[in-house]
Design a protein around this motif. Structure first.
Motif, PDB file in Angstrom:
ATOM      1  N   ARG A  59       7.412   9.265  15.007  1.00 29.49           N
ATOM      2  CA  ARG A  59       6.475   8.148  14.908  1.00 29.49           C
ATOM      3  C   ARG A  59       7.031   7.174  13.888  1.00 29.49           C
ATOM      4  NH1 ARG A  59       1.087   6.465  15.356  1.00 29.49           N
ATOM      5  NH2 ARG A  59       0.331   5.292  13.549  1.00 29.49           N
ATOM      6  N   TRP A  60       6.975   5.896  14.227  1.00 30.86           N
ATOM      7  CA  TRP A  60       7.377   4.815  13.328  1.00 30.86           C
ATOM      8  C   TRP A  60       6.168   3.936  13.095  1.00 30.86           C
ATOM      9  CZ3 TRP A  60      12.046   4.477  10.969  1.00 30.86           C
ATOM     10  CH2 TRP A  60      13.043   5.330  11.439  1.00 30.86           C
ATOM     11  N   GLN A  61       5.944   3.592  11.836  1.00 29.80           N
ATOM     12  CA  GLN A  61       4.758   2.808  11.488  1.00 29.80           C
ATOM     13  C   GLN A  61       5.130   1.748  10.457  1.00 29.80           C
ATOM     14  OE1 GLN A  61       1.048   4.978  10.921  1.00 29.80           O
ATOM     15  NE2 GLN A  61       0.891   4.039   8.893  1.00 29.80           N
ATOM     16  N   TYR A  62       4.603   0.551  10.659  1.00 31.75           N
ATOM     17  CA  TYR A  62       4.794  -0.567   9.737  1.00 31.75           C
ATOM     18  C   TYR A  62       3.425  -1.013   9.251  1.00 31.75           C
ATOM     19  CZ  TYR A  62       9.401  -0.769  11.871  1.00 31.75           C
ATOM     20  OH  TYR A  62      10.657  -0.447  12.320  1.00 31.75           O
ATOM     21  N   ASP A  63       3.193  -0.901   7.945  1.00 31.84           N
ATOM     22  CA  ASP A  63       1.945  -1.354   7.340  1.00 31.84           C
ATOM     23  C   ASP A  63       2.227  -2.628   6.561  1.00 31.84           C
ATOM     24  OD1 ASP A  63      -0.041   0.720   8.051  1.00 31.84           O
ATOM     25  OD2 ASP A  63       1.370   2.033   7.014  1.00 31.84           O
ATOM     26  N   ILE A  64       1.370  -3.609   6.744  1.00 27.31           N
ATOM     27  CA  ILE A  64       1.537  -4.914   6.117  1.00 27.31           C
ATOM     28  C   ILE A  64       0.324  -5.164   5.226  1.00 27.31           C
ATOM     29  CG2 ILE A  64       1.843  -7.386   6.537  1.00 27.31           C
ATOM     30  CD1 ILE A  64       2.735  -6.526   9.440  1.00 27.31           C
ATOM     31  N   ALA A  65       0.586  -5.592   3.980  1.00 23.87           N
ATOM     32  CA  ALA A  65      -0.498  -5.889   3.050  1.00 23.87           C
ATOM     33  C   ALA A  65      -0.227  -7.239   2.391  1.00 23.87           C
ATOM     34  CB  ALA A  65      -0.608  -4.797   1.982  1.00 23.87           C
ATOM     35  N   PRO A  66      -1.261  -8.081   2.294  1.00 23.44           N
ATOM     36  CA  PRO A  66      -1.056  -9.387   1.660  1.00 23.44           C
ATOM     37  C   PRO A  66      -0.813  -9.251   0.158  1.00 23.44           C
ATOM     38  CG  PRO A  66      -3.376  -9.050   2.175  1.00 23.44           C
ATOM     39  CD  PRO A  66      -2.630  -7.872   2.738  1.00 23.44           C
ATOM     40  N   THR A  67      -0.025 -10.169  -0.385  1.00 19.88           N
ATOM     41  CA  THR A  67       0.192 -10.283  -1.826  1.00 19.88           C
ATOM     42  C   THR A  67      -0.020 -11.755  -2.188  1.00 19.88           C
ATOM     43  OG1 THR A  67       2.551 -10.797  -1.691  1.00 19.88           O
ATOM     44  CG2 THR A  67       1.939  -8.451  -1.772  1.00 19.88           C
ATOM     45  N   ASP A  68       0.006 -12.036  -3.476  1.00 25.80           N
ATOM     46  CA  ASP A  68      -0.167 -13.419  -3.913  1.00 25.80           C
ATOM     47  C   ASP A  68       0.934 -14.336  -3.395  1.00 25.80           C
ATOM     48  OD1 ASP A  68      -2.472 -12.758  -5.257  1.00 25.80           O
ATOM     49  OD2 ASP A  68      -1.494 -12.555  -7.212  1.00 25.80           O
ATOM     50  N   GLU A  69       2.113 -13.789  -3.201  1.00 23.46           N
ATOM     51  CA  GLU A  69       3.252 -14.607  -2.785  1.00 23.46           C
ATOM     52  C   GLU A  69       3.712 -14.344  -1.354  1.00 23.46           C
ATOM     53  OE1 GLU A  69       6.355 -14.293  -5.655  1.00 23.46           O
ATOM     54  OE2 GLU A  69       5.065 -14.916  -7.294  1.00 23.46           O
ATOM     55  N   GLY A  70       2.991 -13.539  -0.608  1.00 28.07           N
ATOM     56  CA  GLY A  70       3.385 -13.231   0.762  1.00 28.07           C
ATOM     57  C   GLY A  70       2.778 -11.929   1.230  1.00 28.07           C
ATOM     58  N   CYS A  71       3.637 -10.901   1.367  1.00 25.58           N
ATOM     59  CA  CYS A  71       3.130  -9.614   1.823  1.00 25.58           C
ATOM     60  C   CYS A  71       4.112  -8.505   1.467  1.00 25.58           C
ATOM     61  CB  CYS A  71       2.900  -9.620   3.341  1.00 25.58           C
ATOM     62  SG  CYS A  71       4.391  -9.816   4.341  1.00 25.58           S
ATOM     63  N   THR A  72       3.620  -7.283   1.543  1.00 28.97           N
ATOM     64  CA  THR A  72       4.501  -6.127   1.475  1.00 28.97           C
ATOM     65  C   THR A  72       4.521  -5.500   2.861  1.00 28.97           C
ATOM     66  OG1 THR A  72       2.741  -4.603   0.824  1.00 28.97           O
ATOM     67  CG2 THR A  72       4.035  -5.611  -0.961  1.00 28.97           C
ATOM     68  N   VAL A  73       5.670  -4.963   3.207  1.00 24.40           N
ATOM     69  CA  VAL A  73       5.823  -4.234   4.461  1.00 24.40           C
ATOM     70  C   VAL A  73       6.311  -2.842   4.106  1.00 24.40           C
ATOM     71  CG1 VAL A  73       7.065  -4.064   6.646  1.00 24.40           C
ATOM     72  CG2 VAL A  73       6.350  -6.320   5.785  1.00 24.40           C
ATOM     73  N   THR A  74       5.584  -1.839   4.569  1.00 25.60           N
ATOM     74  CA  THR A  74       5.975  -0.449   4.366  1.00 25.60           C
ATOM     75  C   THR A  74       6.310   0.145   5.725  1.00 25.60           C
ATOM     76  OG1 THR A  74       4.554  -0.239   2.434  1.00 25.60           O
ATOM     77  CG2 THR A  74       5.259   1.813   3.503  1.00 25.60           C
ATOM     78  N   GLU A  75       7.533   0.628   5.843  1.00 25.37           N
ATOM     79  CA  GLU A  75       7.986   1.282   7.075  1.00 25.37           C
ATOM     80  C   GLU A  75       8.018   2.781   6.823  1.00 25.37           C
ATOM     81  OE1 GLU A  75      11.722   1.220  10.251  1.00 25.37           O
ATOM     82  OE2 GLU A  75      11.829   0.018   8.427  1.00 25.37           O
TER      83      GLU A  75
END
Length: 166
Positions: A100-116
């Motif tokens: 399983r591959w999963q990408y989680d995206i979370a907003p930040t003040d300057e853009g976002c974080t992406v966790t794979e």
């Protein structure tokens, strides 16, 4: 046949990107675009008339390691715009997910974080065959390195300043 469900991720990585969650999701949720940033995957196409990410949509991926080549079939399990994209991978001749591959995206003040994140689900008896097919002895370590490369390339792509038009 008992399939082990490794509860802990095999590999994970996070990057902060100066892009909106929507911009990141637009690329991440398109396997045909993501192959540009991958270390092993080099081609993908949607199957059965699918044209975009939706739960249940399927795509085929083609991978390579040196001279070795192999194909996988994938099924989208999560397609939450700007939040998460995930899919399960099936390898022939198995009819069950092997990872399983999963990408989680979370907003930040300057853009976002992406966790794979990657979870291994391959049956233990299939591991020797997988090593022969892919040439990868330590899949968990390889996937960790590949995640780092993919996220770095994704970041560079999303943060690239478009060239000015003449």
């Amino acid at each position: 046949m008992r399939i082990p469900r490794f509860p802990e991720p095999a590999a994970t990585g996070t990057v902060t990107i100066r892009a909106t969650p929507a911009e990141a999701y637009a690329v991440i949720s398109d396997p045909t675009a993501m192959v540009r940033f991958s270390e092993e995957a080099y081609r993908a196409r949607w199957l059965n008339g699918a044209t975009h990410a939706a739960v249940g949509a399927r795509f085929q991926g083609w991978n390579r390691n040196g001279l070795r080549r192999w194909a996988t079939r994938c099924r989208v399990t999560d397609a939450d715009p700007s939040l998460r994209f995930a899919y399960e991978v099936t390898a022939t001749p198995l009819a069950v997910p092997i990872s399983r591959w999963q990408y989680d995206i979370a907003p930040t003040d300057e853009g976002c974080t992406v966790t794979e994140t990657n979870w291994m689900r391959v049956p233990l008896w299939f591991i020797p065959a997988a090593v022969l097919i892919t040439g990868v002895l330590d899949r968990m370590r390889a996937n960790g390195a590949h995640i780092s490369t993919t996220l770095d390339r994704l970041k560079a792509h999303l943060e690239a300043v478009p060239a000015p038009r003449p």
